[in-house]
Design a protein around this motif. Structure first.
Motif, PDB file in Angstrom:
ATOM      1  N   GLU A  67      55.197  -6.291  -6.181  1.00 38.81           N
ATOM      2  CA  GLU A  67      55.014  -6.581  -4.757  1.00 38.81           C
ATOM      3  C   GLU A  67      54.131  -7.812  -4.521  1.00 38.81           C
ATOM      4  O   GLU A  67      54.467  -8.687  -3.713  1.00 38.81           O
ATOM      5  CB  GLU A  67      54.426  -5.369  -4.036  1.00 38.81           C
ATOM      6  N   LYS A  68      53.004  -7.895  -5.219  1.00 40.74           N
ATOM      7  CA  LYS A  68      52.087  -9.024  -5.018  1.00 40.74           C
ATOM      8  C   LYS A  68      52.729 -10.330  -5.478  1.00 40.74           C
ATOM      9  O   LYS A  68      52.647 -11.360  -4.792  1.00 40.74           O
ATOM     10  CB  LYS A  68      50.788  -8.794  -5.789  1.00 40.74           C
ATOM     11  N   ILE A 126      55.925 -11.009  -5.768  1.00 40.40           N
ATOM     12  CA  ILE A 126      57.025 -11.354  -4.863  1.00 40.40           C
ATOM     13  C   ILE A 126      56.480 -11.988  -3.585  1.00 40.40           C
ATOM     14  O   ILE A 126      57.007 -13.003  -3.104  1.00 40.40           O
ATOM     15  CB  ILE A 126      57.865 -10.110  -4.532  1.00 40.40           C
ATOM     16  N   ALA A 127      55.430 -11.414  -3.026  1.00 45.16           N
ATOM     17  CA  ALA A 127      54.859 -11.938  -1.782  1.00 45.16           C
ATOM     18  C   ALA A 127      54.363 -13.378  -1.955  1.00 45.16           C
ATOM     19  O   ALA A 127      54.591 -14.235  -1.086  1.00 45.16           O
ATOM     20  CB  ALA A 127      53.710 -11.033  -1.325  1.00 45.16           C
ATOM     21  N   LEU A 128      53.702 -13.654  -3.079  1.00 46.06           N
ATOM     22  CA  LEU A 128      53.197 -15.005  -3.331  1.00 46.06           C
ATOM     23  C   LEU A 128      54.331 -16.012  -3.452  1.00 46.06           C
ATOM     24  O   LEU A 128      54.303 -17.089  -2.829  1.00 46.06           O
ATOM     25  CB  LEU A 128      52.373 -15.009  -4.629  1.00 46.06           C
ATOM     26  N   LEU A 129      55.335 -15.664  -4.231  1.00 43.18           N
ATOM     27  CA  LEU A 129      56.418 -16.612  -4.470  1.00 43.18           C
ATOM     28  C   LEU A 129      57.296 -16.775  -3.232  1.00 43.18           C
ATOM     29  O   LEU A 129      57.806 -17.868  -2.961  1.00 43.18           O
ATOM     30  CB  LEU A 129      57.251 -16.169  -5.677  1.00 43.18           C
ATOM     31  N   GLY A 187      59.426  -9.618 -15.643  1.00 41.21           N
ATOM     32  CA  GLY A 187      60.128  -9.928 -14.405  1.00 41.21           C
ATOM     33  C   GLY A 187      59.999 -11.342 -13.896  1.00 41.21           C
ATOM     34  O   GLY A 187      60.402 -11.632 -12.764  1.00 41.21           O
ATOM     35  N   LYS A 188      59.473 -12.256 -14.703  1.00 36.40           N
ATOM     36  CA  LYS A 188      59.243 -13.625 -14.239  1.00 36.40           C
ATOM     37  C   LYS A 188      60.561 -14.324 -13.869  1.00 36.40           C
ATOM     38  O   LYS A 188      60.724 -14.821 -12.754  1.00 36.40           O
ATOM     39  CB  LYS A 188      58.503 -14.423 -15.323  1.00 36.40           C
ATOM     40  N   SER A 189      61.476 -14.360 -14.812  1.00 44.39           N
ATOM     41  CA  SER A 189      62.759 -15.028 -14.568  1.00 44.39           C
ATOM     42  C   SER A 189      63.578 -14.292 -13.515  1.00 44.39           C
ATOM     43  O   SER A 189      64.236 -14.912 -12.667  1.00 44.39           O
ATOM     44  CB  SER A 189      63.555 -15.136 -15.870  1.00 44.39           C
ATOM     45  N   SER A 190      63.530 -12.970 -13.561  1.00 44.47           N
ATOM     46  CA  SER A 190      64.284 -12.167 -12.593  1.00 44.47           C
ATOM     47  C   SER A 190      63.838 -12.461 -11.172  1.00 44.47           C
ATOM     48  O   SER A 190      64.649 -12.494 -10.244  1.00 44.47           O
ATOM     49  CB  SER A 190      64.113 -10.675 -12.897  1.00 44.47           C
ATOM     50  N   LEU A 191      62.544 -12.697 -10.989  1.00 47.74           N
ATOM     51  CA  LEU A 191      62.015 -12.970  -9.657  1.00 47.74           C
ATOM     52  C   LEU A 191      62.537 -14.296  -9.113  1.00 47.74           C
ATOM     53  O   LEU A 191      62.926 -14.387  -7.937  1.00 47.74           O
ATOM     54  CB  LEU A 191      60.483 -12.969  -9.713  1.00 47.74           C
ATOM     55  N   ILE A 196      50.998 -17.766 -11.319  1.00 48.52           N
ATOM     56  CA  ILE A 196      51.086 -16.335 -11.060  1.00 48.52           C
ATOM     57  C   ILE A 196      51.173 -15.600 -12.383  1.00 48.52           C
ATOM     58  O   ILE A 196      52.085 -15.836 -13.172  1.00 48.52           O
ATOM     59  CB  ILE A 196      52.313 -16.005 -10.186  1.00 48.52           C
ATOM     60  N   GLY A 197      50.199 -14.715 -12.636  1.00 49.92           N
ATOM     61  CA  GLY A 197      50.162 -13.977 -13.892  1.00 49.92           C
ATOM     62  C   GLY A 197      50.917 -12.657 -13.810  1.00 49.92           C
ATOM     63  O   GLY A 197      50.849 -11.948 -12.806  1.00 49.92           O
TER      64      GLY A 197
END
Length: 256
Positions: A40-41, A43-46, A71-75, A190-191
């Motif tokens: 959630e965090k 996703i909100a930032l990106l 989940g980096k690439s998936s996001l 984003i970590g």
């Protein structure tokens, strides 16, 4: 010269091929943002950065870093599905092709779309020099990055090069500082962190929401099997949870 084989109207993504052409992708392998549980965090930032880029000509270049399978690439791919209707397009460029980036920027800067240059799994060994071209483009070259282009990169490292302390004695750590400065040129980092059992089961709960709410005993059994599966895989990350759910839906778990 680059062969621009990309229909921007019908193909929302493309990949640069080493042979010298930009290949438009007909079918995107991506999940929706709503299906990415436990992020959630992030996703909100990106999303906030991407919306600033799309709607206000603002936003910054982004580095998403952390453990594999988080989940980096998936996001990033999910963002494309979410905002393609707003003229967002994504071009993937592999790290071995980064030297072609200036030519790609020349092609894209006058297109009536907003572009994310997607560099997946970006990291460099100590003897590699390809990072210098990217570093110049991010910040420091004579020509500014076009207003309709941002770079989103993923990496398993916080710094994109390993931190060695064996540089030439005359220059002390100056050489190493030059390499570390590459990641410093991403204003937003984003970590994504390795998750424990509780976080892993929380992600699974998103996939199995209906069962969890209706059948506590079945949910308990799913959790037990899911933890066994995670132990076999050696990880409890979003990728493992998604794979477990896919196996559950396919009825294959009983064969494992």
């Amino acid at each position: 010269m680059i062969d621009f084989a990309w229909n921007l109207e019908s193909q929302i993504a493309a990949i640069y091929r080493k042979s010298g052409y930009i290949h438009g992708i007909e079918k995107i392998e991506a999940q929706s943002l709503e299906s990415l549980f436990g992020l959630e965090k992030e996703i909100a930032l990106l999303r906030a950065n991407t919306e600033a880029f799309l709607y206000e000509n603002l936003g910054v270049n982004v580095l998403l870093w952390g453990a594999r399978g988080c989940g980096k690439s998936s996001l990033i791919k999910a963002l494309l599905l979410q905002y393609a209707k707003d003229n967002l397009r994504v071009l993937q460029v592999e790290k071995e092709n980064l030297e072609i980036l200036p030519e790609i920027l020349d092609i894209l800067r006058n297109k009536h779309y907003k572009f994310i240059i997607f560099c997946d799994d970006l990291s460099f060994e100590n003897n590699e020099t390809a990072y210098k071209g990217l570093k110049s483009i991010l910040e420091g070259g004579l020509e500014a990055l076009p207003q309709n282009i941002k770079i989103y990169a993923t990496s398993n490292r916080r710094h994109l090069l390993p931190e060695f302390h064996d540089e030439n004695e005359i220059f002390g750590y100056e050489g190493n500082e030059d390499k570390i400065a590459l990641s410093d040129r991403f204003p937003l980092c984003i970590g994504f962190y390795t998750q424990g059992s509780a976080e892993y089961l929380e992600i699974l709960a998103g996939y199995f929401k209906e069962i969890k709410e209706k059948d506590a005993k079945q949910w308990e059994e799913i959790c037990r099997i899911a933890m066994q599966y995670a132990a076999q895989k050696g990880s409890r990350n979003p990728r493992t949870a998604a794979q477990f759910y896919a196996l559950y839906q396919s009825g294959l778990l009983k064969y494992l």
